[in-house]
Scaffold this motif. Sequence first.
Motif, PDB file in Angstrom:
ATOM      1  N   SER A 237     -14.522   7.463  -1.133  1.00  0.00           N
ATOM      2  CA  SER A 237     -14.493   5.983  -1.823  1.00  0.00           C
ATOM      3  C   SER A 237     -13.475   5.710  -3.054  1.00  0.00           C
ATOM      4  O   SER A 237     -13.082   4.708  -3.108  1.00  0.00           O
ATOM      5  CB  SER A 237     -15.972   5.855  -2.190  1.00  0.00           C
ATOM      6  OG  SER A 237     -16.621   5.750  -0.931  1.00  0.00           O
ATOM      7  N   GLU A 238     -13.588   6.882  -3.939  1.00  0.00           N
ATOM      8  CA  GLU A 238     -12.657   6.649  -4.944  1.00  0.00           C
ATOM      9  C   GLU A 238     -11.247   6.574  -4.635  1.00  0.00           C
ATOM     10  O   GLU A 238     -10.499   6.038  -5.360  1.00  0.00           O
ATOM     11  CB  GLU A 238     -13.181   7.800  -6.111  1.00  0.00           C
ATOM     12  CG  GLU A 238     -14.487   7.425  -6.709  1.00  0.00           C
ATOM     13  CD  GLU A 238     -15.033   8.841  -7.652  1.00  0.00           C
ATOM     14  OE1 GLU A 238     -14.391   9.750  -7.525  1.00  0.00           O
ATOM     15  OE2 GLU A 238     -16.275   8.647  -7.918  1.00  0.00           O
TER      16      GLU A 238
ATOM     17  N   GLU B 253      -8.703   3.718  -5.618  1.00  0.00           N
ATOM     18  CA  GLU B 253      -7.473   3.880  -6.204  1.00  0.00           C
ATOM     19  C   GLU B 253      -6.226   3.303  -5.481  1.00  0.00           C
ATOM     20  O   GLU B 253      -5.144   2.487  -5.940  1.00  0.00           O
ATOM     21  CB  GLU B 253      -7.140   5.460  -6.252  1.00  0.00           C
ATOM     22  CG  GLU B 253      -7.722   6.349  -7.208  1.00  0.00           C
ATOM     23  CD  GLU B 253      -7.545   7.956  -7.005  1.00  0.00           C
ATOM     24  OE1 GLU B 253      -6.377   8.095  -6.922  1.00  0.00           O
ATOM     25  OE2 GLU B 253      -8.339   8.324  -7.167  1.00  0.00           O
ATOM     26  N   VAL B 254      -6.356   3.317  -4.271  1.00  0.00           N
ATOM     27  CA  VAL B 254      -5.182   3.098  -3.303  1.00  0.00           C
ATOM     28  C   VAL B 254      -5.119   1.476  -3.169  1.00  0.00           C
ATOM     29  O   VAL B 254      -4.190   0.696  -3.262  1.00  0.00           O
ATOM     30  CB  VAL B 254      -5.001   3.583  -2.009  1.00  0.00           C
ATOM     31  CG1 VAL B 254      -4.056   3.023  -1.069  1.00  0.00           C
ATOM     32  CG2 VAL B 254      -4.763   5.102  -2.160  1.00  0.00           C
TER      33      VAL B 254
ATOM     34  N   TRP C 233       0.945  -1.280   0.083  1.00  0.00           N
ATOM     35  CA  TRP C 233      -0.066   0.036   0.038  1.00  0.00           C
ATOM     36  C   TRP C 233       0.844   1.430   0.036  1.00  0.00           C
ATOM     37  O   TRP C 233       0.568   2.263  -0.645  1.00  0.00           O
ATOM     38  CB  TRP C 233      -0.745   0.000   1.089  1.00  0.00           C
ATOM     39  CG  TRP C 233      -2.032  -1.048   1.380  1.00  0.00           C
ATOM     40  CD1 TRP C 233      -1.984  -1.923   2.330  1.00  0.00           C
ATOM     41  CD2 TRP C 233      -2.598  -1.949   0.207  1.00  0.00           C
ATOM     42  NE1 TRP C 233      -2.846  -2.907   2.015  1.00  0.00           N
ATOM     43  CE2 TRP C 233      -3.133  -2.951   0.830  1.00  0.00           C
ATOM     44  CE3 TRP C 233      -2.765  -1.599  -1.070  1.00  0.00           C
ATOM     45  CZ2 TRP C 233      -3.892  -3.903   0.275  1.00  0.00           C
ATOM     46  CZ3 TRP C 233      -3.747  -2.417  -1.915  1.00  0.00           C
ATOM     47  CH2 TRP C 233      -4.191  -3.574  -1.395  1.00  0.00           C
ATOM     48  N   THR C 234       2.039   1.149   0.744  1.00  0.00           N
ATOM     49  CA  THR C 234       2.622   2.356   0.757  1.00  0.00           C
ATOM     50  C   THR C 234       3.623   2.489  -0.602  1.00  0.00           C
ATOM     51  O   THR C 234       3.473   3.832  -1.083  1.00  0.00           O
ATOM     52  CB  THR C 234       3.978   2.426   1.751  1.00  0.00           C
ATOM     53  OG1 THR C 234       4.559   1.339   1.562  1.00  0.00           O
ATOM     54  CG2 THR C 234       3.354   2.737   3.480  1.00  0.00           C
ATOM     55  N   ASP C 235       3.768   1.556  -1.332  1.00  0.00           N
ATOM     56  CA  ASP C 235       4.217   1.494  -2.691  1.00  0.00           C
ATOM     57  C   ASP C 235       3.149   2.058  -3.786  1.00  0.00           C
ATOM     58  O   ASP C 235       3.610   2.810  -4.326  1.00  0.00           O
ATOM     59  CB  ASP C 235       4.758   0.333  -3.433  1.00  0.00           C
ATOM     60  CG  ASP C 235       5.998  -0.407  -2.546  1.00  0.00           C
ATOM     61  OD1 ASP C 235       6.695   0.660  -1.718  1.00  0.00           O
ATOM     62  OD2 ASP C 235       6.246  -1.519  -2.643  1.00  0.00           O
TER      63      ASP C 235
ATOM     64  N   ILE D  83       0.945  10.009  -4.099  1.00  0.00           N
ATOM     65  CA  ILE D  83       0.205  10.481  -3.119  1.00  0.00           C
ATOM     66  C   ILE D  83       1.067  10.327  -1.800  1.00  0.00           C
ATOM     67  O   ILE D  83       1.575   9.536  -1.510  1.00  0.00           O
ATOM     68  CB  ILE D  83      -1.024   9.710  -2.626  1.00  0.00           C
ATOM     69  CG1 ILE D  83      -2.074  10.010  -3.869  1.00  0.00           C
ATOM     70  CG2 ILE D  83      -1.900  10.269  -1.455  1.00  0.00           C
ATOM     71  CD1 ILE D  83      -3.148   9.178  -3.890  1.00  0.00           C
ATOM     72  N   GLU D  84       0.924  11.409  -0.981  1.00  0.00           N
ATOM     73  CA  GLU D  84       1.957  11.419   0.460  1.00  0.00           C
ATOM     74  C   GLU D  84       0.938  11.560   1.722  1.00  0.00           C
ATOM     75  O   GLU D  84      -0.149  12.509   1.475  1.00  0.00           O
ATOM     76  CB  GLU D  84       2.826  12.398   0.565  1.00  0.00           C
ATOM     77  CG  GLU D  84       3.808  12.469   1.635  1.00  0.00           C
ATOM     78  CD  GLU D  84       5.014  13.657   1.818  1.00  0.00           C
ATOM     79  OE1 GLU D  84       5.104  14.137   2.679  1.00  0.00           O
ATOM     80  OE2 GLU D  84       5.185  13.858   0.582  1.00  0.00           O
ATOM     81  N   LEU D  85       0.936  10.602   2.446  1.00  0.00           N
ATOM     82  CA  LEU D  85       0.040  10.610   3.722  1.00  0.00           C
ATOM     83  C   LEU D  85       0.471  11.771   4.530  1.00  0.00           C
ATOM     84  O   LEU D  85       1.545  12.068   4.743  1.00  0.00           O
ATOM     85  CB  LEU D  85       0.073   9.485   4.739  1.00  0.00           C
ATOM     86  CG  LEU D  85      -0.620   8.074   4.156  1.00  0.00           C
ATOM     87  CD1 LEU D  85      -0.289   7.012   5.205  1.00  0.00           C
ATOM     88  CD2 LEU D  85      -1.992   8.651   3.886  1.00  0.00           C
TER      89      LEU D  85
END
Length: 152
Positions: free
Chosen positions: A114-115, A119-120, A4-6, A13-15
């Motif tokens: 939701s979208e 994506e993630v 997931w991080t990859d 996207i950066e958390l």
Amino acid sequence: MGRWTDRLTGLGIELPRVVTPVASYVPAVRTGSHVYTAGQVPMVEGQLAGAGKVGSGVSLPDAQRHARTCALNALAAVDSLVGLDSIERVVKVVGFVASAEGFTEQPAVVNGASELLGEVFGDAGQHARSAVGVAELPLGAPVEVELIVEVA
């Protein structure tokens, strides 16, 4: 790094940092194999990204972007507790939309969250969901989102 991080990195996207609670609660709690997040409003770098009611002052596209930000903040809360890569699947999303009188497109607003999850997480991001119209939200936020995720 993990799947997931990859994926986030691949999506550019950066958390964000975990949003500091504005009252007496914690950002996320684990019980058994599930993590429940507190409701997250669209905070960006410690500031509310937008305020007002959807359908009067906040457009549908802006509200969808705010819902996406809320979902990212919820994922940051999960990550801080158990690590993003421990997520097996997104179980449920609850979205609250500060709605102007007569506004009935709450499901379309919460699609912003939701979208992003789709994506993630792909198929693991498919979830049950509620989209609820409310009169007011904390700090005047237009949207608030909470997640329930299953973790390893």
